[in-house]
Design an enzyme around this catalytic site. Sequence first.
Site, PDB file in Angstrom:
ATOM      1  N   HIS A 282       0.567  -1.206  -0.085  1.00 27.71           N
ATOM      2  CA  HIS A 282      -0.341   0.323  -0.032  1.00 27.71           C
ATOM      3  C   HIS A 282       0.789   1.219   0.250  1.00 27.71           C
ATOM      4  O   HIS A 282       1.948   1.383   0.792  1.00 27.71           O
ATOM      5  CB  HIS A 282      -1.332  -0.108   1.570  1.00 27.71           C
ATOM      6  N   ASP A 294       5.887   1.169   7.494  1.00 28.24           N
ATOM      7  CA  ASP A 294       3.921   0.846   7.350  1.00 28.24           C
ATOM      8  C   ASP A 294       3.465   1.965   6.054  1.00 28.24           C
ATOM      9  O   ASP A 294       3.029   2.827   6.648  1.00 28.24           O
ATOM     10  CB  ASP A 294       3.518   1.513   8.639  1.00 28.24           C
ATOM     11  N   GLU A 326      -5.475   1.547   1.743  1.00 26.62           N
ATOM     12  CA  GLU A 326      -5.439   0.660   2.894  1.00 26.62           C
ATOM     13  C   GLU A 326      -5.498   1.406   4.575  1.00 26.62           C
ATOM     14  O   GLU A 326      -5.821  -0.185   5.221  1.00 26.62           O
ATOM     15  CB  GLU A 326      -3.560   0.161   2.538  1.00 26.62           C
ATOM     16  N   GLU A 327      -4.484   2.090   5.236  1.00 21.63           N
ATOM     17  CA  GLU A 327      -4.788   2.774   6.284  1.00 21.63           C
ATOM     18  C   GLU A 327      -6.040   3.150   6.646  1.00 21.63           C
ATOM     19  O   GLU A 327      -6.666   3.510   7.530  1.00 21.63           O
ATOM     20  CB  GLU A 327      -3.878   3.461   6.278  1.00 21.63           C
ATOM     21  N   ASP A 355       3.136  -5.960   3.431  1.00 21.23           N
ATOM     22  CA  ASP A 355       2.849  -4.854   4.165  1.00 21.23           C
ATOM     23  C   ASP A 355       4.038  -4.742   5.400  1.00 21.23           C
ATOM     24  O   ASP A 355       3.689  -6.035   5.932  1.00 21.23           O
ATOM     25  CB  ASP A 355       1.705  -5.439   4.168  1.00 21.23           C
ATOM     26  N   HIS A 449       2.552   3.274  13.043  1.00 18.04           N
ATOM     27  CA  HIS A 449       1.688   4.415  13.211  1.00 18.04           C
ATOM     28  C   HIS A 449       2.014   5.910  13.905  1.00 18.04           C
ATOM     29  O   HIS A 449       0.734   6.716  14.273  1.00 18.04           O
ATOM     30  CB  HIS A 449       0.390   3.876  13.859  1.00 18.04           C
TER      31      HIS A 449
END
Length: 509
Positions: A282, A294, A326-327, A355, A449
């Site tokens: 992604h 990520d 994606e997130e 991923d 994140h």
Amino acid sequence: MYMMVISSALALCAGAAGAAALQIPLLSSHKQAPIQVADEPKPLVNSSALQDLISGDRLMVRAKKMFEIAKLGEDEYNHPTRVIGSAGHLGTLSYIYETILQLGDYYSISNQSFPAVSGNVFESRLVLGNEVPKSAAPMGLTPPTKDKQPVYGALVLVENEGCQPSDFPDTVGGNIAFIKRGTCPFGTKSENAGLKGAAAAVVYNYDKDPVAGTLGTPSPNHVATFGLSGAEAAPIIKKLEKNEYVDAIAYMDAEVNQILTANIIAQTTEGDPDNCVMLGAHSDSVAEGPGINDDGSGTMSLLEVATQLTKFNVSNCVRFAWWAGEEEGLLGSDYYVATLPEEENMKIRLFMDYDMMASPNFAYQVYNATNAVNPNGSEELRDLYLDWYKEQVLNYTFIPFDGRSDYDGFIRNGIPGGGIATGAEGIKTEEEEEMFGGKAGDWYDPCYHQLCDNLGNLNMTAWVVNTKLIAHSVATYARSFKGFPKRTASVASAAYENEIKYHGSKLFI
């Protein structure tokens, strides 16, 4: 390929759906020499030869470029980010497109624009009685509280799990609903609370852990919604069950926007187009940071493998995909699979998901995809990864195949799938410390994140190892599908559906 091939710079809409498309300029500062003289004969792809071309130095050059691109998001977000709709994500798409474009006619490039939702929480606070719960966290895609101001009211315990409007007593009107997690999506619970006039909602866990969830597809009836751990909910539930009054204050400054974004697909012009090897990563990050691991790591691994693959011929077509959204809940991959005609679906022999390839406190993780639960062929792909780690005398561990990444839409639509990862917010065990090094008791990616998911958040050993494994997976199936199960028009089993509590990184049930 059935999708429209574009011949110039990627055209996307960065604002609300229906606004004029913006022309995304190519990143002229990124130069790369041609990979191979056009008329030079190429050998059939070979796994060892393709793996040998993977270089940590080349990956790091890409990582530095990706971090500079993430800085394009600073004007709007005050820090680097590549979240969908941001300048950082548009720059990422431009970089991917340009990189493939420079490889000449080895690939056809296609762009699939689609409507998406983008959510951002600027500030939030929850007070229950005299306590400010440490585990309270806004749900993904939550709306704000009314007028983006604090709302006050009684905490009202909801019957069952809040999956039916009848579970909500009339007293929830103007107050704050307290709802148990389980059975149905969080979005349904929030919507039912809103239909009964609740000012806000709190979904608490049935076990001691926190809830990091998403409301999913926006509804005009959604209300500002928080997740809460079972540990912090337990003493409050006891009070409410005794009919004791618990007051609450909820505050959410948030927005949910409709935008257009795009997937980018690159397919080899050679190779059997009816038997495609497909793999994806992604292209977007969360709003909170630049997302260099990520999933910058997966994005860049695919770009590097796609670049080096041009030195070879392929027997079967290879299709690389970079998913957007994606997130926000696997939006891009879901849209891609949902819009595939059945004939095109059947041409995809398998899908491989990559991923987070470079987590600093890594473990070599393989999705435990079996044919008993997933489309036939998923287990053969899983075993390819296992055999490779064994050949390299490397340890590995299994992780659940539970809907946390972009393979989910493929599995649900009958396409065999699997993949590898190096870990997110999970805790490394003492056994895994012995197997992989690192530190037991810490997250696999302590910057998952977060703003610190930057250039310092990459474990180069893991990244190179797994990029070589990606190369091996591509080379193996681009060369031959001998021994790999034929496609059948099946869908995910009920057993798979029953196991899925995630849709992307966040829980949705």
